[in-house]
Design a protein around this motif. Structure first.
Motif, PDB file in Angstrom:
ATOM      1  N   SER A  32       0.847  -1.207   0.000  1.00  0.00           N
ATOM      2  CA  SER A  32       0.000   0.000   0.000  1.00  0.00           C
ATOM      3  C   SER A  32       0.876   1.249   0.000  1.00  0.00           C
ATOM      4  N   GLU A  33       0.248   2.420  -0.168  1.00  0.00           N
ATOM      5  CA  GLU A  33       1.013   3.673  -0.213  1.00  0.00           C
ATOM      6  C   GLU A  33       1.418   4.155   1.179  1.00  0.00           C
ATOM      7  N   THR A  34       0.589   3.853   2.186  1.00  0.00           N
ATOM      8  CA  THR A  34       0.919   4.211   3.568  1.00  0.00           C
ATOM      9  C   THR A  34       0.828   2.945   4.411  1.00  0.00           C
ATOM     10  N   ALA A  35       1.574   2.932   5.517  1.00  0.00           N
ATOM     11  CA  ALA A  35       1.541   1.749   6.398  1.00  0.00           C
ATOM     12  C   ALA A  35       0.486   1.942   7.487  1.00  0.00           C
ATOM     13  N   ILE A  36      -0.715   2.337   7.043  1.00  0.00           N
ATOM     14  CA  ILE A  36      -1.845   2.518   7.964  1.00  0.00           C
ATOM     15  C   ILE A  36      -2.896   1.457   7.644  1.00  0.00           C
ATOM     16  N   ILE A  37      -3.103   0.547   8.590  1.00  0.00           N
ATOM     17  CA  ILE A  37      -4.105  -0.518   8.431  1.00  0.00           C
ATOM     18  C   ILE A  37      -5.393  -0.075   9.101  1.00  0.00           C
ATOM     19  N   CYS A  38      -6.520  -0.349   8.463  1.00  0.00           N
ATOM     20  CA  CYS A  38      -7.813  -0.133   9.122  1.00  0.00           C
ATOM     21  C   CYS A  38      -8.172  -1.457   9.796  1.00  0.00           C
ATOM     22  N   GLY A  39      -8.197  -1.471  11.114  1.00  0.00           N
ATOM     23  CA  GLY A  39      -8.493  -2.690  11.868  1.00  0.00           C
ATOM     24  C   GLY A  39      -9.833  -3.284  11.488  1.00  0.00           C
ATOM     25  N   ALA A  40      -9.937  -4.612  11.604  1.00  0.00           N
ATOM     26  CA  ALA A  40     -11.171  -5.311  11.232  1.00  0.00           C
ATOM     27  C   ALA A  40     -12.215  -5.158  12.334  1.00  0.00           C
ATOM     28  N   MET A  41     -13.322  -4.482  12.016  1.00  0.00           N
ATOM     29  CA  MET A  41     -14.419  -4.272  12.971  1.00  0.00           C
ATOM     30  C   MET A  41     -15.664  -4.962  12.425  1.00  0.00           C
ATOM     31  N   SER A  42     -16.196  -5.924  13.180  1.00  0.00           N
ATOM     32  CA  SER A  42     -17.365  -6.673  12.720  1.00  0.00           C
ATOM     33  C   SER A  42     -18.507  -5.740  12.349  1.00  0.00           C
ATOM     34  N   TRP A  43     -19.167  -6.038  11.254  1.00  0.00           N
ATOM     35  CA  TRP A  43     -20.286  -5.283  10.663  1.00  0.00           C
ATOM     36  C   TRP A  43     -19.842  -3.958  10.043  1.00  0.00           C
ATOM     37  N   VAL A  44     -18.703  -3.404  10.472  1.00  0.00           N
ATOM     38  CA  VAL A  44     -18.240  -2.105   9.962  1.00  0.00           C
ATOM     39  C   VAL A  44     -17.241  -2.294   8.816  1.00  0.00           C
ATOM     40  N   SER A  45     -16.275  -3.214   9.030  1.00  0.00           N
ATOM     41  CA  SER A  45     -15.233  -3.420   8.018  1.00  0.00           C
ATOM     42  C   SER A  45     -15.715  -4.382   6.940  1.00  0.00           C
ATOM     43  N   GLU A  46     -16.590  -3.843   6.087  1.00  0.00           N
ATOM     44  CA  GLU A  46     -17.094  -4.634   4.952  1.00  0.00           C
ATOM     45  C   GLU A  46     -16.671  -3.928   3.670  1.00  0.00           C
ATOM     46  N   ARG A  47     -17.196  -4.387   2.535  1.00  0.00           N
ATOM     47  CA  ARG A  47     -16.694  -3.954   1.213  1.00  0.00           C
ATOM     48  C   ARG A  47     -16.530  -2.438   1.054  1.00  0.00           C
ATOM     49  N   HIS A  48     -17.473  -1.647   1.563  1.00  0.00           N
ATOM     50  CA  HIS A  48     -17.425  -0.195   1.326  1.00  0.00           C
ATOM     51  C   HIS A  48     -16.253   0.468   2.036  1.00  0.00           C
ATOM     52  N   LEU A  49     -16.116   0.197   3.343  1.00  0.00           N
ATOM     53  CA  LEU A  49     -15.021   0.805   4.101  1.00  0.00           C
ATOM     54  C   LEU A  49     -13.673   0.229   3.667  1.00  0.00           C
ATOM     55  N   VAL A  50     -13.612  -1.088   3.494  1.00  0.00           N
ATOM     56  CA  VAL A  50     -12.351  -1.749   3.127  1.00  0.00           C
ATOM     57  C   VAL A  50     -11.810  -1.207   1.803  1.00  0.00           C
ATOM     58  N   SER A  51     -12.670  -1.130   0.792  1.00  0.00           N
ATOM     59  CA  SER A  51     -12.218  -0.630  -0.518  1.00  0.00           C
ATOM     60  C   SER A  51     -11.848   0.849  -0.443  1.00  0.00           C
ATOM     61  N   ALA A  52     -12.598   1.622   0.346  1.00  0.00           N
ATOM     62  CA  ALA A  52     -12.302   3.057   0.479  1.00  0.00           C
ATOM     63  C   ALA A  52     -10.923   3.265   1.109  1.00  0.00           C
ATOM     64  N   VAL A  53     -10.608   2.473   2.138  1.00  0.00           N
ATOM     65  CA  VAL A  53      -9.306   2.591   2.811  1.00  0.00           C
ATOM     66  C   VAL A  53      -8.184   2.232   1.833  1.00  0.00           C
ATOM     67  N   SER A  54      -8.338   1.116   1.134  1.00  0.00           N
ATOM     68  CA  SER A  54      -7.291   0.699   0.193  1.00  0.00           C
ATOM     69  C   SER A  54      -7.145   1.691  -0.955  1.00  0.00           C
ATOM     70  N   ASN A  55      -8.258   2.191  -1.462  1.00  0.00           N
ATOM     71  CA  ASN A  55      -8.206   3.179  -2.553  1.00  0.00           C
ATOM     72  C   ASN A  55      -7.542   4.483  -2.118  1.00  0.00           C
ATOM     73  N   ALA A  56      -7.626   4.786  -0.800  1.00  0.00           N
ATOM     74  CA  ALA A  56      -7.045   6.038  -0.285  1.00  0.00           C
ATOM     75  C   ALA A  56      -5.581   5.861   0.117  1.00  0.00           C
ATOM     76  N   GLY A  57      -5.014   4.678  -0.157  1.00  0.00           N
ATOM     77  CA  GLY A  57      -3.596   4.466   0.130  1.00  0.00           C
ATOM     78  C   GLY A  57      -3.309   3.736   1.425  1.00  0.00           C
ATOM     79  N   GLY A  58      -4.379   3.420   2.191  1.00  0.00           N
ATOM     80  CA  GLY A  58      -4.201   2.621   3.404  1.00  0.00           C
ATOM     81  C   GLY A  58      -4.363   1.149   3.069  1.00  0.00           C
ATOM     82  N   PHE A  59      -4.554   0.323   4.104  1.00  0.00           N
ATOM     83  CA  PHE A  59      -4.727  -1.115   3.892  1.00  0.00           C
ATOM     84  C   PHE A  59      -5.982  -1.560   4.621  1.00  0.00           C
ATOM     85  N   GLY A  60      -7.019  -1.920   3.854  1.00  0.00           N
ATOM     86  CA  GLY A  60      -8.288  -2.344   4.435  1.00  0.00           C
ATOM     87  C   GLY A  60      -8.306  -3.823   4.780  1.00  0.00           C
TER      88      GLY A  60
END
Length: 336
Positions: free
Chosen positions: A18-46
């Motif tokens: 990824s572009e930055t070494a910032i991972i978005c932690g896995a949160m049940s019901w929250v970390s699904e396709r929309h948030l995960v893809s948004a984080v990865s697209n923004a340079g983080g790691f979903g």
């Protein structure tokens, strides 16, 4: 010219892709396709939070995430899931690049099953002895998460774990620090201590791209650090991992649930494994009530102590840009 922040994050970004070494932690019901893809697209790691998903549901979630991003993302699997190896097969079929094993020591053969397909294995290390054991087991990276985090927590603070584990392990493999991080200053500090990167959950839970109910997000905006409390263990025979969440009626209901399960244990109506599963199912249901249904009184508002730094809804790209800019500024101040 490469700046100091980029060079400090280089090991983490190379590992994650990824572009930055910032991972978005896995949160049940929250970390699904929309948030995960948004984080990865923004340079983080979903990370997709598999939680209690069936293999079929995980299969659909990975496919849907792939349709929204071409950037790398990972999947977080719970080690006590009864179909863990089937879930690993689903990840392998999709060529998922990174798999996080959470919730306990990886069962025999699980690390090998993941690595057989060339994926990277990331595990949580709540103590130095466990960090060393996981490293010997062939794990590719570690996350050290302190008790300030939201959701299931260990007993030791992030700052203490970082001092204990980073000097001993950071040269051996990439170590990501999590728990209570809400500002770029902290990211800079952990990177200078030897971390390869960081993981944040609470800060991303209320992102514009998060599907969490508006009531859930508003509860976060109103809360301060002291409102995020750890659950209390009622019965010493019932080894319940504490959960940090915003105090509400749901917190009290969990205490009652523990008493109910302990009584079933006393009566011999359930064994220890079933008792723990009932507790886990309670959390999954309570979390869904808050995140999806917006029942912020009776649902579980899992939040870390950094919740006081979450003051409004922002796009993921803005959150990452702010964190990076704060970290960069902190490093510049120290250099000066």
């Amino acid at each position: 010219m490469t700046d100091r922040l980029t060079s400090l994050m280089a090991r983490g970004t190379a590992f994650l892709g990824s572009e930055t070494a910032i991972i978005c932690g896995a949160m049940s019901w929250v970390s699904e396709r929309h948030l995960v893809s948004a984080v990865s697209n923004a340079g983080g790691f979903g990370l997709i939070a598999c939680g209690a998903m069936t293999p079929a549901l995980l299969d659909a979630e990975i496919a849907a995430t792939k349709a929204l991003t071409s950037k790398p993302f990972g999947v977080n699997l719970i080690t006590m899931h009864p179909q863990l190896f089937d879930l690993i097969d689903v990840c392998n079929a999709h060529d998922v690049s990174h798999i996080v094993l959470a919730g306990g020591l990886p069962p025999r053969g699980s690390i090998e099953a993941i690595k057989a397909n060339g994926a990277m294995v990331i595990c949580f290390a709540p103590a130095l002895a466990l960090a060393k054991k996981l490293h010997r087991s062939g794990v590719d990276a570690l996350v050290i998460e302190g008790m300030e985090a939201g959701g299931h927590i260990g007993p030791v603070a992030t700052g203490v774990l970082a001092q204990e584990i980073l000097p001993a392990m950071a040269r051996e493999l990439p170590v990501f620090v999590a728990g209570g991080i809400g500002h770029g200053e902290a990211i800079a500090a952990y990177l200078e201590m030897g971390a390869a990167g960081v993981q944040l959950g609470t800060r991303f839970a209320c992102a514009a791209e998060s599907i969490a109910h508006p009531n859930f997000k508003k509860a976060f905006f109103r809360a301060s650090a002291r409102d995020a409390v750890a659950s209390v263990q009622v019965d010493p025979r019932l080894p319940v991992i504490p959960v940090r969440a915003l105090k509400n009626a749901g917190t009290e209901a969990f205490t009652a649930k523990q008493r109910e399960v302990a009584a079933l244990l006393d009566a011999g109506q359930v064994d220890m494994g079933e008792a723990q599963l009932q507790i886990e199912h309670y959390w999954a249901g309570a979390l869904r009530r808050a995140v999806i249904d917006g029942d912020v009184e009776n649902g579980s508002l899992m939040a870390g102590q950094s919740v006081g730094m979450v003051t409004g809804e922002e796009p993921v790209a803005q959150i990452i840009a702010t964190l990076m800019s704060e970290a960069r500024a902190a490093l510049e101040r120290r250099a000066a």
